[in-house]
Design a protein around this motif. Structure first.
Motif, PDB file in Angstrom:
ATOM      1  N   HIS A 176       0.833  -1.207   0.000  1.00 29.73           N
ATOM      2  CA  HIS A 176       0.000   0.000   0.000  1.00 29.73           C
ATOM      3  C   HIS A 176       0.871   1.261   0.000  1.00 29.73           C
ATOM      4  O   HIS A 176       0.496   2.282  -0.595  1.00 29.73           O
TER       5      HIS A 176
ATOM      6  N   HIS B  16       1.677   2.045  -3.454  1.00 30.88           N
ATOM      7  CA  HIS B  16       0.546   2.728  -4.091  1.00 30.88           C
ATOM      8  C   HIS B  16       0.656   4.235  -3.870  1.00 30.88           C
ATOM      9  O   HIS B  16       0.466   5.034  -4.794  1.00 30.88           O
TER      10      HIS B  16
ATOM     11  N   HIS C 232       1.312   7.555  -6.733  1.00 33.57           N
ATOM     12  CA  HIS C 232       0.579   8.806  -6.920  1.00 33.57           C
ATOM     13  C   HIS C 232       1.470  10.026  -6.701  1.00 33.57           C
ATOM     14  O   HIS C 232       1.229  11.082  -7.295  1.00 33.57           O
TER      15      HIS C 232
ATOM     16  N   PHE D  69       3.779   0.995 -12.332  1.00 32.00           N
ATOM     17  CA  PHE D  69       2.433   0.464 -12.157  1.00 32.00           C
ATOM     18  C   PHE D  69       2.394  -1.037 -12.460  1.00 32.00           C
ATOM     19  O   PHE D  69       1.698  -1.798 -11.783  1.00 32.00           O
TER      20      PHE D  69
ATOM     21  N   TRP E 129       3.836  -2.848  -9.480  1.00 31.78           N
ATOM     22  CA  TRP E 129       2.866  -2.867  -8.381  1.00 31.78           C
ATOM     23  C   TRP E 129       1.829  -3.974  -8.594  1.00 31.78           C
ATOM     24  O   TRP E 129       1.472  -4.692  -7.662  1.00 31.78           O
ATOM     25  N   LYS E 130       1.381  -4.121  -9.835  1.00 32.41           N
ATOM     26  CA  LYS E 130       0.377  -5.148 -10.119  1.00 32.41           C
ATOM     27  C   LYS E 130       0.965  -6.551  -9.995  1.00 32.41           C
ATOM     28  O   LYS E 130       0.320  -7.465  -9.459  1.00 32.41           O
TER      29      LYS E 130
ATOM     30  N   MET F   4      -6.752  -0.705  -9.756  1.00 31.26           N
ATOM     31  CA  MET F   4      -6.218   0.655  -9.620  1.00 31.26           C
ATOM     32  C   MET F   4      -7.110   1.696 -10.305  1.00 31.26           C
ATOM     33  O   MET F   4      -6.698   2.401 -11.230  1.00 31.26           O
TER      34      MET F   4
ATOM     35  N   ARG G 276      -5.950   5.450 -10.781  1.00 31.99           N
ATOM     36  CA  ARG G 276      -4.841   5.846 -11.646  1.00 31.99           C
ATOM     37  C   ARG G 276      -5.310   6.896 -12.649  1.00 31.99           C
ATOM     38  O   ARG G 276      -6.395   6.806 -13.220  1.00 31.99           O
TER      39      ARG G 276
END
Length: 242
Positions: A16, A19, A23, A175, A178-179, A201, A204
């Motif tokens: 997290h 995440h 951003h 990204f 992260w996935k 997401m 995004r």
């Protein structure tokens, strides 16, 4: 039954955190230092997750065995293994060097009317590159001629890269990482009897809009050509009324 997230709580928390760093990268995309700092933090955090997961599963042998193939699959990917090497370099040796490519665009609404390459240096903000572009337009008629007109506004488009991922924007790479890590954590949660994690997401932002920074048409004409479009429109309207 205990919460299926509880045994790997620290791994999920670090994921997290990644995440949040994503951003920060989006929000600071056009500021080189802030973007790089957020990228560094993301790389350090995402590389830690599998190690934390292994530690979290020390007392859960059956789950550890079940997700071991997925863990090995993740660690074998070029993307994750490269990020892990970058993490070790950042932590133990020095700063991450990134490259930047860019272009100038004339935008008509949401559409690109014209686009042409314009070097955006990795150490300069998009605002600084835009000021250089305006100076070129003031002294070069060709550049000014292919720039914004009365129907379009100026914009700077840029992308961040490293040699290990040629022609791939680093935000896209992050990204995807992260996935990939999320898929491993999701498989672990389901082994504990929980529901799969949400990897969609939805928060995004559109990558093309992140890479594009738009500027004022009026300010461009006033700064480059000495023409106030608002004043020009007012006089034109007065002439019509008369």
């Amino acid at each position: 039954m205990s919460c299926p997230h509880q045994p790997i709580e620290s791994s999920l928390d670090r994921w997290h955190e990644c995440h949040w760093h994503l951003h920060q990268m989006e929000g600071n995309y056009h500021e080189p230092d802030a973007f790089r700092y957020a990228l560094n933090s993301f790389i350090r955090a995402i590389a830690d997750v599998p190690e934390l997961l292994i530690k979290n599963l020390e007392r859960h042998e059956s789950v550890r065995r079940a997700i071991k193939p997925k863990l090995k699959e993740l660690q074998a990917t070029t993307l994750f293994s490269t990020l892990r090497l970058k993490r070790n370099f950042i932590v133990h040796q020095g700063m991450l060097e990134v490259d930047s490519q860019g272009s100038v665009r004339a935008m008509e609404g949401t559409k690109v009317k014209i686009s042409f390459p314009f070097r955006v240096e990795p150490w300069e903000s998009s605002d600084e590159a835009y000021e250089r572009y305006k100076q070129v337009c003031r002294t070069d008629k060709f550049w000014r001629g292919i720039g914004p007109d009365c129907d379009s506004s100026p914009a700077i488009w840029r992308t961040w890269m490293i040699p290990q991922f040629p022609n791939r924007d680093l935000l896209d790479v992050a990204f995807e990482a992260w996935k990939l890590v999320g898929e491993l954590l999701s498989a672990t949660v389901t082994e504990f009897g929980g529901d799969p994690l949400n990897l969609t997401m939805p928060c995004r932002h559109d990558p093309e809009l992140v890479r594009l920074k738009r500027y004022s048409q009026r300010e461009f004409f006033l700064s480059v050509d000495g023409i106030d479009l608002d004043e020009k429109a007012r006089k034109w309207q007065e002439g019509r009324v008369k």
